[in-house]
Write a protein that holds these residues in place. Sequence first.
Motif, short mmCIF file in Angstrom:
data_model
loop_
_atom_site.label_atom_id
_atom_site.label_comp_id
_atom_site.label_asym_id
_atom_site.label_seq_id
_atom_site.Cartn_x
_atom_site.Cartn_y
_atom_site.Cartn_z
N GLU A 272 12.83 0.43 -14.56
CA GLU A 272 12.37 -0.54 -15.33
C GLU A 272 12.75 -2.15 -15.03
O GLU A 272 11.98 -3.03 -15.09
CB GLU A 272 12.76 -0.14 -17.01
N ALA A 273 14.03 -1.94 -14.72
CA ALA A 273 14.53 -3.37 -14.55
C ALA A 273 13.82 -4.01 -12.94
O ALA A 273 13.33 -5.12 -12.80
CB ALA A 273 16.07 -3.26 -13.66
N GLY B 199 -3.78 -0.27 -7.26
CA GLY B 199 -3.66 -1.77 -7.06
C GLY B 199 -2.44 -2.33 -7.97
O GLY B 199 -2.40 -3.29 -7.60
N ILE B 200 -1.66 -1.55 -8.49
CA ILE B 200 -0.54 -2.06 -9.10
C ILE B 200 0.78 -1.23 -8.99
O ILE B 200 0.42 -0.05 -9.01
CB ILE B 200 -0.97 -1.89 -10.94
N ILE B 201 1.58 -1.93 -8.80
CA ILE B 201 3.04 -0.92 -8.65
C ILE B 201 3.58 -0.89 -9.81
O ILE B 201 3.98 -1.77 -10.54
CB ILE B 201 4.05 -1.82 -7.51
N SER B 202 3.64 0.39 -10.28
CA SER B 202 4.23 0.81 -11.80
C SER B 202 5.69 1.54 -11.29
O SER B 202 5.98 1.88 -10.10
CB SER B 202 3.40 1.64 -12.41
N LYS B 203 6.15 1.93 -12.70
CA LYS B 203 7.47 2.63 -12.26
C LYS B 203 7.31 4.11 -11.53
O LYS B 203 8.19 4.45 -10.91
CB LYS B 203 7.87 2.85 -13.88
N ASP B 204 6.28 4.46 -12.14
CA ASP B 204 5.88 5.83 -11.29
C ASP B 204 5.52 5.79 -9.80
O ASP B 204 6.07 6.60 -8.99
CB ASP B 204 4.63 6.34 -12.03
N ASP B 205 4.99 4.57 -9.43
CA ASP B 205 4.88 4.43 -7.99
C ASP B 205 6.14 4.21 -7.23
O ASP B 205 6.60 4.64 -6.29
CB ASP B 205 4.15 2.89 -7.69
N LEU B 206 6.99 3.26 -8.09
CA LEU B 206 8.13 3.22 -7.39
C LEU B 206 9.21 4.67 -7.34
O LEU B 206 10.02 4.70 -6.26
CB LEU B 206 9.34 2.19 -8.10
N ARG B 207 9.24 5.46 -8.45
CA ARG B 207 9.98 6.60 -8.41
C ARG B 207 9.54 7.42 -7.26
O ARG B 207 10.10 8.20 -6.55
CB ARG B 207 9.55 7.39 -9.71
N ASP B 208 8.04 7.68 -7.06
CA ASP B 208 7.36 8.25 -6.04
C ASP B 208 7.84 7.88 -4.81
O ASP B 208 8.40 8.87 -3.81
CB ASP B 208 5.96 8.47 -6.13
N VAL B 209 7.76 6.70 -4.36
CA VAL B 209 7.90 6.20 -3.10
C VAL B 209 9.74 6.33 -2.78
O VAL B 209 9.87 6.58 -1.74
CB VAL B 209 7.73 4.66 -2.64
N THR C 196 0.99 -1.32 0.01
CA THR C 196 -0.05 0.17 0.22
C THR C 196 0.84 1.25 -0.04
O THR C 196 0.54 2.24 -0.69
CB THR C 196 -0.94 -0.14 1.28
N ILE C 197 1.96 1.19 0.67
CA ILE C 197 2.98 2.23 0.75
C ILE C 197 3.45 2.53 -0.71
O ILE C 197 3.53 3.84 -1.23
CB ILE C 197 3.81 2.23 1.87
N ILE C 198 3.92 1.34 -1.43
CA ILE C 198 4.64 1.48 -2.54
C ILE C 198 3.55 2.01 -3.75
O ILE C 198 3.99 2.88 -4.53
CB ILE C 198 5.45 0.21 -2.89
N ASP C 199 2.49 1.37 -3.46
CA ASP C 199 1.35 1.78 -4.68
C ASP C 199 0.89 3.11 -4.37
O ASP C 199 -0.16 3.40 -3.96
CB ASP C 199 0.20 0.84 -4.45
N GLN C 200 1.63 4.23 -4.71
CA GLN C 200 1.43 5.55 -4.22
C GLN C 200 0.34 6.08 -5.18
O GLN C 200 -0.47 7.11 -4.44
CB GLN C 200 2.89 6.49 -4.95
#
Length: 171
Positions: free
Chosen positions: A71-72, A46-56, A38-42
């Motif tokens: 991307e990796a 319901g899906i963790i994307s590149k943007d979610d990862l970048r934001d977290v 939930t923290i990562i899924d900014q």
Amino acid sequence: MAPKKAKRRQQQQGEGGSSNVFSMFEQSQIQEYKEAFTIIDQNRDGIISKDDLRDVLATMGQLNVKNEELEAMVKEASGPINFTVFLTMFGEKLKGADPEDVIVSAFKVLDPEATGSIKKEFLEELLTTQCDRFTGEEMTNLWAAFPPDVAGNVDYKSICYVITHGEEKEE
């Protein structure tokens, strides 16, 4: 008709390979992974994307993460990273880990007096000069997570617990 439905349901569960992933973890662990997801899924889709990862990562102070790195990370999954895929990925990472007692036994070889701890300098020398060597950054992260006591001793049992359970014991 009922047997056909049951057979179809079994086939669908078997194809995903993740129908049993929830049985790999204790309920408390699943809840912790859900909180992390939930923290990562900014954007809360319901899906963790590149943007979610970048934001977290930005919230943790890592502002200049390269697109290729993101991307990796996302490509480690076989498809979109929903919670079940997220949990499956953790299960796969932990699948090869030895049981806690095996890891503790390995550390005990380095602790002939059975104190439950090892000198920081000794452990650091081993980790930076043998086999799969730790980098300076990895050592910094290790000491941040498991700071030595005032005498310079590291509690290896707590390290073993975190390796096998993914969290620190509540005392």
